[in-house]
Design a protein around this motif. Sequence first.
Motif, mmCIF file in Angstrom:
data_model
loop_
_atom_site.group_PDB
_atom_site.id
_atom_site.type_symbol
_atom_site.label_atom_id
_atom_site.label_comp_id
_atom_site.label_asym_id
_atom_site.label_seq_id
_atom_site.Cartn_x
_atom_site.Cartn_y
_atom_site.Cartn_z
ATOM 1 N N ILE A 176 1.163 -1.477 -0.150
ATOM 2 C CA ILE A 176 -0.025 0.489 -0.117
ATOM 3 C C ILE A 176 1.050 0.897 -0.278
ATOM 4 O O ILE A 176 1.928 1.538 1.022
ATOM 5 C CB ILE A 176 -0.892 0.045 1.015
ATOM 6 N N SER A 177 0.999 2.254 -1.200
ATOM 7 C CA SER A 177 1.605 3.443 -1.014
ATOM 8 C C SER A 177 0.928 4.835 -0.498
ATOM 9 O O SER A 177 -0.064 4.226 -0.049
ATOM 10 C CB SER A 177 1.160 3.518 -2.561
ATOM 11 N N TRP A 178 2.525 5.696 -0.071
ATOM 12 C CA TRP A 178 1.734 6.275 0.690
ATOM 13 C C TRP A 178 0.460 6.594 0.512
ATOM 14 O O TRP A 178 0.090 7.953 0.909
ATOM 15 C CB TRP A 178 2.585 7.544 -0.034
ATOM 16 N N ALA A 179 0.082 7.237 -1.125
ATOM 17 C CA ALA A 179 -1.590 7.401 -1.335
ATOM 18 C C ALA A 179 -2.420 6.503 -1.511
ATOM 19 O O ALA A 179 -3.406 7.572 -1.823
ATOM 20 C CB ALA A 179 -0.995 8.264 -2.877
ATOM 21 N N GLY A 180 -2.163 5.764 -0.451
ATOM 22 C CA GLY A 180 -3.114 4.590 0.060
ATOM 23 C C GLY A 180 -3.461 4.455 -1.664
ATOM 24 O O GLY A 180 -4.857 3.272 -1.422
ATOM 25 N N GLU A 181 -2.565 3.361 -3.076
ATOM 26 C CA GLU A 181 -3.605 2.964 -3.487
ATOM 27 C C GLU A 181 -2.544 1.584 -3.202
ATOM 28 O O GLU A 181 -1.253 0.847 -2.904
ATOM 29 C CB GLU A 181 -2.949 3.525 -4.393
ATOM 30 N N MET A 182 -3.106 0.363 -3.174
ATOM 31 C CA MET A 182 -3.235 -1.197 -3.387
ATOM 32 C C MET A 182 -2.164 -1.440 -4.406
ATOM 33 O O MET A 182 -3.330 -1.666 -5.389
ATOM 34 C CB MET A 182 -4.304 -1.894 -2.637
ATOM 35 N N TYR A 183 -1.164 -2.393 -4.581
ATOM 36 C CA TYR A 183 -0.642 -2.620 -6.306
ATOM 37 C C TYR A 183 0.501 -4.144 -5.223
ATOM 38 O O TYR A 183 -0.004 -4.570 -3.988
ATOM 39 C CB TYR A 183 0.840 -2.045 -6.084
ATOM 40 N N ALA A 184 0.000 -4.703 -6.087
ATOM 41 C CA ALA A 184 0.286 -6.682 -5.709
ATOM 42 C C ALA A 184 1.728 -6.649 -5.864
ATOM 43 O O ALA A 184 2.142 -7.574 -4.837
ATOM 44 C CB ALA A 184 0.451 -7.666 -7.423
ATOM 45 N N CYS A 185 2.975 -5.374 -5.979
ATOM 46 C CA CYS A 185 4.189 -4.869 -5.882
ATOM 47 C C CYS A 185 4.371 -4.452 -5.570
ATOM 48 O O CYS A 185 3.826 -2.427 -6.314
ATOM 49 C CB CYS A 185 4.683 -6.608 -6.240
ATOM 50 N N GLY A 186 5.771 -3.438 -4.905
ATOM 51 C CA GLY A 186 6.352 -2.455 -4.689
ATOM 52 C C GLY A 186 7.202 -1.724 -6.151
ATOM 53 O O GLY A 186 7.090 -0.507 -6.040
ATOM 54 N N MET A 187 7.381 -2.794 -6.632
ATOM 55 C CA MET A 187 7.645 -2.349 -8.182
ATOM 56 C C MET A 187 6.958 -1.734 -9.085
ATOM 57 O O MET A 187 7.371 -0.810 -10.020
ATOM 58 C CB MET A 187 8.906 -3.239 -8.633
ATOM 59 N N LEU A 188 5.480 -1.505 -9.216
ATOM 60 C CA LEU A 188 4.388 -1.154 -9.767
ATOM 61 C C LEU A 188 4.235 0.244 -9.708
ATOM 62 O O LEU A 188 3.727 0.673 -8.940
ATOM 63 C CB LEU A 188 3.051 -1.844 -9.630
ATOM 64 N N PRO A 189 4.234 0.633 -10.887
ATOM 65 C CA PRO A 189 3.721 1.521 -11.098
ATOM 66 C C PRO A 189 2.672 2.149 -11.664
ATOM 67 O O PRO A 189 1.633 2.931 -11.223
ATOM 68 C CB PRO A 189 4.422 2.943 -12.675
ATOM 69 N N VAL A 190 1.356 1.194 -12.231
ATOM 70 C CA VAL A 190 0.809 1.267 -11.941
ATOM 71 C C VAL A 190 -0.475 -0.246 -11.424
ATOM 72 O O VAL A 190 -0.272 -1.065 -11.541
ATOM 73 C CB VAL A 190 -0.118 1.458 -13.939
ATOM 74 N N GLY A 191 -1.786 -0.245 -11.716
ATOM 75 C CA GLY A 191 -2.543 -1.550 -11.377
ATOM 76 C C GLY A 191 -2.712 -0.839 -9.787
ATOM 77 O O GLY A 191 -1.941 -2.094 -9.213
ATOM 78 N N CYS A 192 -3.897 -0.874 -10.031
ATOM 79 C CA CYS A 192 -3.897 -0.520 -8.338
ATOM 80 C C CYS A 192 -5.557 -0.897 -7.771
ATOM 81 O O CYS A 192 -6.302 -0.254 -8.328
ATOM 82 C CB CYS A 192 -3.171 0.314 -7.597
ATOM 83 N N THR A 193 -5.418 -0.934 -6.460
ATOM 84 C CA THR A 193 -7.254 -1.002 -5.896
ATOM 85 C C THR A 193 -6.898 0.502 -4.875
ATOM 86 O O THR A 193 -5.919 0.813 -4.342
ATOM 87 C CB THR A 193 -7.464 -1.821 -5.819
#
Lengths: 375, 98
Positions: free
Chosen positions: A274-291
Amino acid sequence: MVKNRLPLKGTFELTGRCNLHCNMCYVRVDEQAIKKSGKAERTAAEWIQMAEQIADAGTITLLLTGGEVTLRPDFCEIYEAIAKMGFIITVYTNATNVTNKLMSVFEKYPPHVIGVTMYGASPETYQKICGSAAGYDRFLTGLSRLKELPSILETRTTLVKGNVSDYQAMKKFVENEFGSNQILHVSAHVYKSVRNGICSPEKERLDAIENCSFFYSWLNNLKYLIENQNVPVDKLINLQKMQTTEQELKRRSPGEDGGYLFQNCGAGIDEFFISWAGEMYACGMLPVGCTNPFEIGFLNAWEDLPNQYPKTKINNRCKKCSLMPFCESCPAYRMVETGEWDGIPDYACEKAAYLKNLLEPLFLETRNYLLREEK
Amino acid sequence: MNKKVLFQANQNYILRKIAGEEVLVSIGAGVADFSGYIKMNTTASAIWKLLQEKVSEEQIIEAMYEKYDASVEEITLDVQGTLKALISKKMVIVHGEE
């Protein structure tokens, strides 16, 4: 639908800001970038509530990372609340901001693991890499305080052009600080910036050949000895090395066309970010694809996560490429480097060519040796 | 064991349910003694829940006997074995006579 998914391992990226300005950082944002993104850091109350949700969902290990987590004035509040919930907690920090308040909360609730990143072995290197000569002394001070805790302390570094000459000194430093059993955890994986990051890490990373030469020096040594026949193969290549070699060859198999995108790792299967902006990604390397777990709840966001990614589609050129068994590209890496899920990252191609040249004869020699032994 | 001695769960350990299994995770000062988690079988989990208050061995045995279909002897052995294991790992605190 991807079956048998459990959110066992989580990462909370509490902030993308950092007090060090490392030129190889793929996540760092500043106030300007945050404003430009239209996004905002989540509040302490939001992170604490999210932690309660992931605890209910069955997450066991939780990494708190940034940027630099201690930059958040409310980090101690977030940490203390989360620490009581029963996760195996790892905190990543550059150790330059270890305050009395932080030590007080860490003494009460020690993290299970603290990953401290060092960037060089001198103020000069810290200036070159991080833009802060003073950062080196602050790191030393912070590290000496964190050492007093019962936490497992891991010292980590990322090697780039600007600090690779400090590698031996950093290794020695870790040995002197923690004893000869402790190792310096080294990463040479330097990616392009993601998620509004402001740096250009690709300019700082080691050249592909230099990267391989450094991290596979033991393989180089073996190859040299085999080619020069100074030592018989059966004395050199024991079963452990053989297994390592096979693992190297299999590590990034392309997976099945039409299957779940991340087939060779736990991304979105047993781990989430879960990124600083609150987006969930499958992995921390990802730039796109989130919930958006803060909007729809953690469980809903976790359930919907695989739907953010296309099915696996292997690039036709890669399908026919003889370097495929030696290639370390995964879909996330391809996306970061090329902007396409099935893109072809030149850096990875160069490394794969080098590794094929190195590993293939070694693997064949080992296979032949084992076949002879069987007879 | 002395029946008048009381036992209580060390609050530096939290019982969690992970992938259908119950595990005990160390937090706080518990990290210094044990950094990680241990799996708890059904018996250990049930005993752990009873240990959230100060209880005697006798009280634990009685509660387990009511809950499970087993002989007093079997339950006593299970309870004593579990207590011994948890005490050895400082996951259970022993209080003197009250």
